[in-house]
Design a protein around this motif. Structure first.
Motif, mmCIF file in Angstrom:
data_model
loop_
_atom_site.group_PDB
_atom_site.id
_atom_site.type_symbol
_atom_site.label_atom_id
_atom_site.label_comp_id
_atom_site.label_asym_id
_atom_site.label_seq_id
_atom_site.Cartn_x
_atom_site.Cartn_y
_atom_site.Cartn_z
ATOM 1 N N SER A 92 0.824 -1.202 0.000
ATOM 2 C CA SER A 92 0.000 0.000 0.000
ATOM 3 C C SER A 92 0.865 1.261 0.000
ATOM 4 O O SER A 92 0.728 2.112 -0.858
ATOM 5 C CB SER A 92 -0.952 -0.003 1.188
ATOM 6 O OG SER A 92 -0.223 -0.197 2.385
ATOM 7 N N LYS A 93 1.771 1.370 0.947
ATOM 8 C CA LYS A 93 2.634 2.543 1.021
ATOM 9 C C LYS A 93 4.001 2.122 1.541
ATOM 10 O O LYS A 93 4.092 1.437 2.555
ATOM 11 C CB LYS A 93 2.020 3.604 1.927
ATOM 12 C CG LYS A 93 2.820 4.883 1.931
ATOM 13 C CD LYS A 93 2.166 5.947 2.758
ATOM 14 C CE LYS A 93 3.035 7.193 2.690
ATOM 15 N NZ LYS A 93 2.673 8.163 3.696
ATOM 16 N N VAL A 94 5.031 2.536 0.861
ATOM 17 C CA VAL A 94 6.394 2.226 1.266
ATOM 18 C C VAL A 94 6.981 3.491 1.881
ATOM 19 O O VAL A 94 7.306 4.440 1.171
ATOM 20 C CB VAL A 94 7.233 1.727 0.057
ATOM 21 C CG1 VAL A 94 8.672 1.498 0.468
ATOM 22 C CG2 VAL A 94 6.618 0.470 -0.533
ATOM 23 N N VAL A 121 8.997 -5.405 10.021
ATOM 24 C CA VAL A 121 9.109 -4.995 8.621
ATOM 25 C C VAL A 121 8.234 -5.902 7.761
ATOM 26 O O VAL A 121 7.874 -7.001 8.159
ATOM 27 C CB VAL A 121 10.569 -5.055 8.101
ATOM 28 C CG1 VAL A 121 11.439 -4.032 8.826
ATOM 29 C CG2 VAL A 121 11.149 -6.449 8.227
ATOM 30 N N GLN A 122 7.923 -5.410 6.586
ATOM 31 C CA GLN A 122 7.151 -6.185 5.613
ATOM 32 C C GLN A 122 8.087 -6.605 4.488
ATOM 33 O O GLN A 122 8.817 -5.776 3.936
ATOM 34 C CB GLN A 122 6.012 -5.332 5.052
ATOM 35 C CG GLN A 122 5.187 -6.066 4.018
ATOM 36 C CD GLN A 122 4.120 -5.189 3.380
ATOM 37 O OE1 GLN A 122 4.178 -3.964 3.445
ATOM 38 N NE2 GLN A 122 3.155 -5.810 2.746
ATOM 39 N N LEU A 123 8.059 -7.880 4.158
ATOM 40 C CA LEU A 123 8.806 -8.367 3.002
ATOM 41 C C LEU A 123 8.042 -7.964 1.747
ATOM 42 O O LEU A 123 6.875 -8.320 1.591
ATOM 43 C CB LEU A 123 8.892 -9.893 3.038
ATOM 44 C CG LEU A 123 10.105 -10.524 3.659
ATOM 45 C CD1 LEU A 123 9.955 -12.031 3.666
ATOM 46 C CD2 LEU A 123 11.361 -10.129 2.967
ATOM 47 N N LEU A 124 8.680 -7.235 0.878
ATOM 48 C CA LEU A 124 8.038 -6.837 -0.365
ATOM 49 C C LEU A 124 8.322 -7.842 -1.472
ATOM 50 O O LEU A 124 7.439 -8.206 -2.231
ATOM 51 C CB LEU A 124 8.513 -5.445 -0.793
ATOM 52 C CG LEU A 124 8.279 -4.324 0.211
ATOM 53 C CD1 LEU A 124 8.911 -3.030 -0.287
ATOM 54 C CD2 LEU A 124 6.795 -4.147 0.492
ATOM 55 N N GLU A 125 9.588 -8.254 -1.558
ATOM 56 C CA GLU A 125 9.973 -9.201 -2.597
ATOM 57 C C GLU A 125 11.310 -9.840 -2.257
ATOM 58 O O GLU A 125 12.182 -9.203 -1.674
ATOM 59 C CB GLU A 125 10.086 -8.496 -3.954
ATOM 60 C CG GLU A 125 10.423 -9.421 -5.097
ATOM 61 C CD GLU A 125 10.479 -8.743 -6.459
ATOM 62 O OE1 GLU A 125 10.770 -9.451 -7.429
ATOM 63 O OE2 GLU A 125 10.252 -7.524 -6.544
ATOM 64 N N PRO A 173 11.549 6.729 0.122
ATOM 65 C CA PRO A 173 11.985 6.530 -1.271
ATOM 66 C C PRO A 173 11.008 7.171 -2.256
ATOM 67 O O PRO A 173 9.817 7.315 -1.966
ATOM 68 C CB PRO A 173 11.989 5.007 -1.420
ATOM 69 C CG PRO A 173 10.970 4.540 -0.446
ATOM 70 C CD PRO A 173 11.070 5.483 0.719
ATOM 71 N N SER A 174 11.516 7.540 -3.388
ATOM 72 C CA SER A 174 10.685 8.095 -4.459
ATOM 73 C C SER A 174 9.610 7.072 -4.825
ATOM 74 O O SER A 174 9.912 5.906 -5.059
ATOM 75 C CB SER A 174 11.565 8.388 -5.678
ATOM 76 O OG SER A 174 10.786 8.459 -6.848
#
Length: 182
Positions: A92-94, A121-125, A173-174
């Motif tokens: 949703s939002k980083v 933390v959330q694992l994104l990939e 981050p951008s």
């Protein structure tokens, strides 16, 4: 329910395919990934109950014989590993971004598991080896302090193996960058 994960890396594509077949026939496990990786290697990733995964990995190592590079079993793997491996996390939002670059596919999975167990933390990939010269990387998100804590835990845990090439935390981050990465 997937409780453990096993990974075997081979230095022969043909032997890797043969060993994967033997692994699947030897134990009740689920095949997560079975693919060639750079440079001319083959990797197999399975999941299931701890005993079945350990048995299948052992059969894979024996079948691969001299073509087996390394193997690893994570007995109590975080459930967030599975969607991260297929890049199907709901992002949703980083607010901050952590990147942990590893020397191998196996190390990427270990780093992802260590990161989510060490901090909020959330694992994104978890990106494995394909097009990366056999390396891998993990993308995590969360509050900046938590991301830094997760990275530090990975560095401490994998220090002896030299498995981490580089790791960074990026505050705010951008969003353009995030959308291209994920």
């Amino acid at each position: 329910m997937k409780k453990s994960i096993g990974l075997v890396e081979f230095k022969s594509i043909a032997k890797g395919i043969e060993a994967t077949d033997a692994m699947l026939k030897a134990a009740h496990v689920e095949l997560i990934l079975s693919t060639p990786i750079c440079p001319g290697k083959y990797v197999t990733l399975i999941s299931g109950d701890v005993g079945a995964v350990k048995n299948a990995v052992e059969v894979g190592k024996q079948t691969g014989d001299i073509f087996t590079i390394e193997s690893y079993v994570i007995p109590n793997v975080s459930p967030s590993i599975f969607p991260a491996l297929t890049a199907t996390m709901d992002v949703s939002k980083v607010t901050s971004l952590g990147i942990i670059e590893t020397i191998s596919a196996i190390t990427s999975i270990v780093a992802g598991d260590v990161a989510v167990k060490a901090a909020n933390v959330q694992l994104l990939e978890i990106r494995l080896a394909r097009g990366l010269g056999g390396k891998g990387f993990v993308l995590i998100s969360g509050e900046v302090a938590a991301v830094k804590q997760a990275i530090k835990a990975c560095e401490n845990n994998l220090e002896d193996t030299g498995g981490i090439i580089s790791a960074v935390a990026i505050a705010s981050p951008s969003q353009e960058l995030v959308s291209k990465l994920l």
